[in-house]
Design a protein around this motif. Structure first.
Motif, PDB file in Angstrom:
ATOM      1  N   VAL A   1       0.849  -1.192   0.000  1.00 39.32           N
ATOM      2  CA  VAL A   1       0.000   0.000   0.000  1.00 39.32           C
ATOM      3  C   VAL A   1       0.882   1.239   0.000  1.00 39.32           C
ATOM      4  N   TYR A   2       0.555   2.177  -0.877  1.00 37.76           N
ATOM      5  CA  TYR A   2       1.298   3.441  -0.947  1.00 37.76           C
ATOM      6  C   TYR A   2       0.415   4.566  -0.422  1.00 37.76           C
ATOM      7  N   VAL A   3       0.915   5.283   0.582  1.00 36.56           N
ATOM      8  CA  VAL A   3       0.148   6.360   1.216  1.00 36.56           C
ATOM      9  C   VAL A   3       0.921   7.671   1.107  1.00 36.56           C
ATOM     10  N   ARG A   4       0.215   8.767   1.316  1.00 34.12           N
ATOM     11  CA  ARG A   4       0.854  10.090   1.229  1.00 34.12           C
ATOM     12  C   ARG A   4       1.450  10.526   2.560  1.00 34.12           C
ATOM     13  N   SER A   5       0.806  10.114   3.643  1.00 35.72           N
ATOM     14  CA  SER A   5       1.154  10.619   4.968  1.00 35.72           C
ATOM     15  C   SER A   5       2.174   9.725   5.669  1.00 35.72           C
ATOM     16  N   LYS A   6       3.260  10.310   6.146  1.00 36.99           N
ATOM     17  CA  LYS A   6       4.260   9.552   6.912  1.00 36.99           C
ATOM     18  C   LYS A   6       3.646   9.055   8.213  1.00 36.99           C
ATOM     19  N   LYS A   7       2.727   9.829   8.760  1.00 39.21           N
ATOM     20  CA  LYS A   7       2.040   9.433   9.995  1.00 39.21           C
ATOM     21  C   LYS A   7       1.275   8.130   9.792  1.00 39.21           C
ATOM     22  N   GLN A   8       0.544   8.043   8.664  1.00 43.16           N
ATOM     23  CA  GLN A   8      -0.197   6.811   8.388  1.00 43.16           C
ATOM     24  C   GLN A   8       0.752   5.652   8.116  1.00 43.16           C
ATOM     25  N   MET A   9       1.808   5.911   7.353  1.00 43.40           N
ATOM     26  CA  MET A   9       2.775   4.852   7.052  1.00 43.40           C
ATOM     27  C   MET A   9       3.383   4.303   8.340  1.00 43.40           C
ATOM     28  N   ASP A  10       3.812   5.198   9.238  1.00 40.52           N
ATOM     29  CA  ASP A  10       4.449   4.767  10.486  1.00 40.52           C
ATOM     30  C   ASP A  10       3.483   3.965  11.359  1.00 40.52           C
ATOM     31  N   LYS A  11       2.235   4.399  11.397  1.00 32.52           N
ATOM     32  CA  LYS A  11       1.240   3.696  12.222  1.00 32.52           C
ATOM     33  C   LYS A  11       0.965   2.293  11.685  1.00 32.52           C
ATOM     34  N   MET A  12       0.822   2.192  10.347  1.00 26.58           N
ATOM     35  CA  MET A  12       0.572   0.883   9.740  1.00 26.58           C
ATOM     36  C   MET A  12       1.776  -0.032   9.876  1.00 26.58           C
ATOM     37  N   ALA A  13       2.976   0.529   9.743  1.00 21.47           N
ATOM     38  CA  ALA A  13       4.198  -0.268   9.860  1.00 21.47           C
ATOM     39  C   ALA A  13       4.386  -0.782  11.287  1.00 21.47           C
ATOM     40  N   ALA A  14       4.042   0.061  12.261  1.00 25.18           N
ATOM     41  CA  ALA A  14       4.252  -0.304  13.667  1.00 25.18           C
ATOM     42  C   ALA A  14       3.160  -1.224  14.210  1.00 25.18           C
ATOM     43  N   GLU A  15       1.912  -0.962  13.829  1.00 25.69           N
ATOM     44  CA  GLU A  15       0.782  -1.673  14.446  1.00 25.69           C
ATOM     45  C   GLU A  15       0.079  -2.646  13.499  1.00 25.69           C
ATOM     46  N   GLY A  16       0.375  -2.557  12.187  1.00 25.29           N
ATOM     47  CA  GLY A  16      -0.330  -3.382  11.219  1.00 25.29           C
ATOM     48  C   GLY A  16      -1.685  -2.790  10.862  1.00 25.29           C
ATOM     49  N   LEU A  17      -2.451  -3.553  10.107  1.00 25.25           N
ATOM     50  CA  LEU A  17      -3.793  -3.138   9.696  1.00 25.25           C
ATOM     51  C   LEU A  17      -4.824  -3.843  10.570  1.00 25.25           C
ATOM     52  N   PHE A  18      -5.781  -3.087  11.082  1.00 25.20           N
ATOM     53  CA  PHE A  18      -6.910  -3.653  11.807  1.00 25.20           C
ATOM     54  C   PHE A  18      -8.100  -3.692  10.861  1.00 25.20           C
ATOM     55  N   PHE A  19      -8.581  -4.907  10.607  1.00 20.66           N
ATOM     56  CA  PHE A  19      -9.743  -5.105   9.736  1.00 20.66           C
ATOM     57  C   PHE A  19     -10.895  -5.603  10.595  1.00 20.66           C
ATOM     58  N   GLU A  20     -12.048  -4.931  10.439  1.00 15.93           N
ATOM     59  CA  GLU A  20     -13.202  -5.275  11.269  1.00 15.93           C
ATOM     60  C   GLU A  20     -14.412  -5.568  10.388  1.00 15.93           C
ATOM     61  N   LYS A  21     -15.120  -6.646  10.746  1.00 18.02           N
ATOM     62  CA  LYS A  21     -16.368  -6.978  10.058  1.00 18.02           C
ATOM     63  C   LYS A  21     -17.273  -7.730  11.027  1.00 18.02           C
ATOM     64  N   LYS A  22     -18.508  -7.268  11.115  1.00 15.55           N
ATOM     65  CA  LYS A  22     -19.496  -7.888  12.018  1.00 15.55           C
ATOM     66  C   LYS A  22     -18.925  -8.049  13.425  1.00 15.55           C
ATOM     67  N   LYS A  23     -18.250  -6.998  13.871  1.00 20.23           N
ATOM     68  CA  LYS A  23     -17.693  -6.905  15.227  1.00 20.23           C
ATOM     69  C   LYS A  23     -16.555  -7.887  15.504  1.00 20.23           C
ATOM     70  N   LYS A  24     -16.046  -8.545  14.439  1.00 18.74           N
ATOM     71  CA  LYS A  24     -14.847  -9.365  14.569  1.00 18.74           C
ATOM     72  C   LYS A  24     -13.646  -8.558  14.090  1.00 18.74           C
ATOM     73  N   LEU A  25     -12.583  -8.549  14.875  1.00 17.15           N
ATOM     74  CA  LEU A  25     -11.412  -7.717  14.571  1.00 17.15           C
ATOM     75  C   LEU A  25     -10.209  -8.593  14.259  1.00 17.15           C
ATOM     76  N   ILE A  26      -9.546  -8.295  13.131  1.00 13.76           N
ATOM     77  CA  ILE A  26      -8.335  -9.010  12.711  1.00 13.76           C
ATOM     78  C   ILE A  26      -7.196  -7.995  12.611  1.00 13.76           C
ATOM     79  N   ASN A  27      -6.039  -8.368  13.134  1.00 13.32           N
ATOM     80  CA  ASN A  27      -4.849  -7.531  13.011  1.00 13.32           C
ATOM     81  C   ASN A  27      -3.831  -8.266  12.141  1.00 13.32           C
ATOM     82  N   GLU A  28      -3.338  -7.592  11.096  1.00 15.24           N
ATOM     83  CA  GLU A  28      -2.429  -8.261  10.163  1.00 15.24           C
ATOM     84  C   GLU A  28      -1.324  -7.305   9.721  1.00 15.24           C
ATOM     85  N   THR A  29      -0.217  -7.890   9.310  1.00 17.17           N
ATOM     86  CA  THR A  29       0.919  -7.104   8.817  1.00 17.17           C
ATOM     87  C   THR A  29       0.686  -6.755   7.346  1.00 17.17           C
TER      88      THR A  29
END
Length: 301
Positions: A27-55
């Motif tokens: 994924v290519y983003v414009r904001s260094k803030k978003q890049m750093d957050k995704m790199a450090a914490e991964g992506l949180f995906f939520e559906k029907k109140k189930k939460l998945i965290n992935e790199t």
């Protein structure tokens, strides 16, 4: 297949989650803030109140160098010019297939000058809500429709279509113009109405008075856009509204966050067509100016 997703909004993050299962995604983003957050914490995906965290692989768009076979452009239409400028600077673009997922049809004229192997356009019917830089909620299932706009080498698109993804289907459409018109109707009705009324998509069906506006506005648009099968198109519009009933439209979210909307790309295009055909467009004109007025007021705050 190597896939680059340009844009870290709700659709970009949704694509990243689902495509990572079968492909090598960045994924290519414009904001260094978003890049750093995704790199450090991964992506949180939520559906029907189930939460998945992935790199997720993430980089700044400024570092993009056309290394992927398929590039999916998932930014707002008004953000396209700076993306296309970066594309024009690349001497490797001719080896890439580009897929553009913008609302409206005003961006098509901007794509003609690109020197890519294949240019495809697409529409998404999913509901998604990005609540943090690295947290997306899938609020409504749908389709992603694809069609070739220019070029005849469709191997990357074929590979995308050949690997079914549960709850995230891709469908190939032969006629890109008809595909985009169908999505334009959806965007032109749901986005301005929900943004002006400040309601979720489903309220356009549930509230009798809002539903009256919904139906009357569809009549105006279907005449301007020369929709051949009005009944089928209206049923499709209702179906999208139903599937994304809990979603706040992208235009409403833009106004909430005092960002520019895509009103020029959507209703600006409709008004141009109405003018060319010498047709009255009272609903379109009123909603256009109501949204522009809200943009103006939001910009002052």
């Amino acid at each position: 297949m190597k896939i680059g997703i340009i844009g870290g909004g709700s659709i970009g993050l949704l694509l990243a989650h689902y495509l990572t299962e079968h492909h090598e995604v960045r994924v290519y983003v414009r904001s260094k803030k978003q890049m750093d957050k995704m790199a450090a914490e991964g992506l949180f995906f939520e559906k029907k109140k189930k939460l998945i965290n992935e790199t997720i692989n993430v980089s700044l768009f400024s570092s993009w160098s056309a290394e992927e076979e398929l590039i999916i452009v998932a930014v707002k239409q008004y953000q396209l010019p700076s993306v296309l400028e970066k594309f024009r600077e690349s001497n490797r673009l001719k080896n890439c297939t580009l897929l553009f997922l913008q609302n409206g049809m005003g961006h098509l004229k901007l794509l003609n000058e690109l020197n890519a192997k294949t240019i495809a356009v697409g529409t998404t019917e999913h509901g998604a809500n990005k609540i943090k830089d690295n947290h997306v909620i899938h609020t409504g299932d749908g389709l992603i429709n694809l069609s070739v706009y220019r070029g005849n080498n469709v191997s990357e698109l074929a590979e995308l279509l050949a690997m079914p993804i549960r709850n995230f289907p891709f469908k190939f459409q032969e006629d890109w113009n008809e595909m985009l018109l169908q999505k334009l109707i959806v965007n032109a009705v749901i986005n301005p109405l929900t943004a002006v009324l400040n309601v979720k998509n489903g309220m356009l069906l549930k509230n009798t008075h809002f539903n009256y506006l919904f139906k009357e506005y569809f009549k105006e648009l279907s005449t301007i856009l020369n929709i051949s099968n009005k009944e089928k198109t209206f049923r499709h519009l209702e179906d999208i509204c139903r599937k994304t009933s809990e979603n706040r439209s992208s235009m409403l979210k833009d106004l909430d966050e005092h960002r520019p909307t895509e009103i020029d790309a959507i209703l600006g295009f409709v008004l141009e067509m109405a003018k060319e055909k010498q047709l009255d467009a009272p609903f379109s004109e009123n909603y256009y100016h109501l949204i522009k007025g809200k943009e103006y007021e939001g910009g002052k705050n």
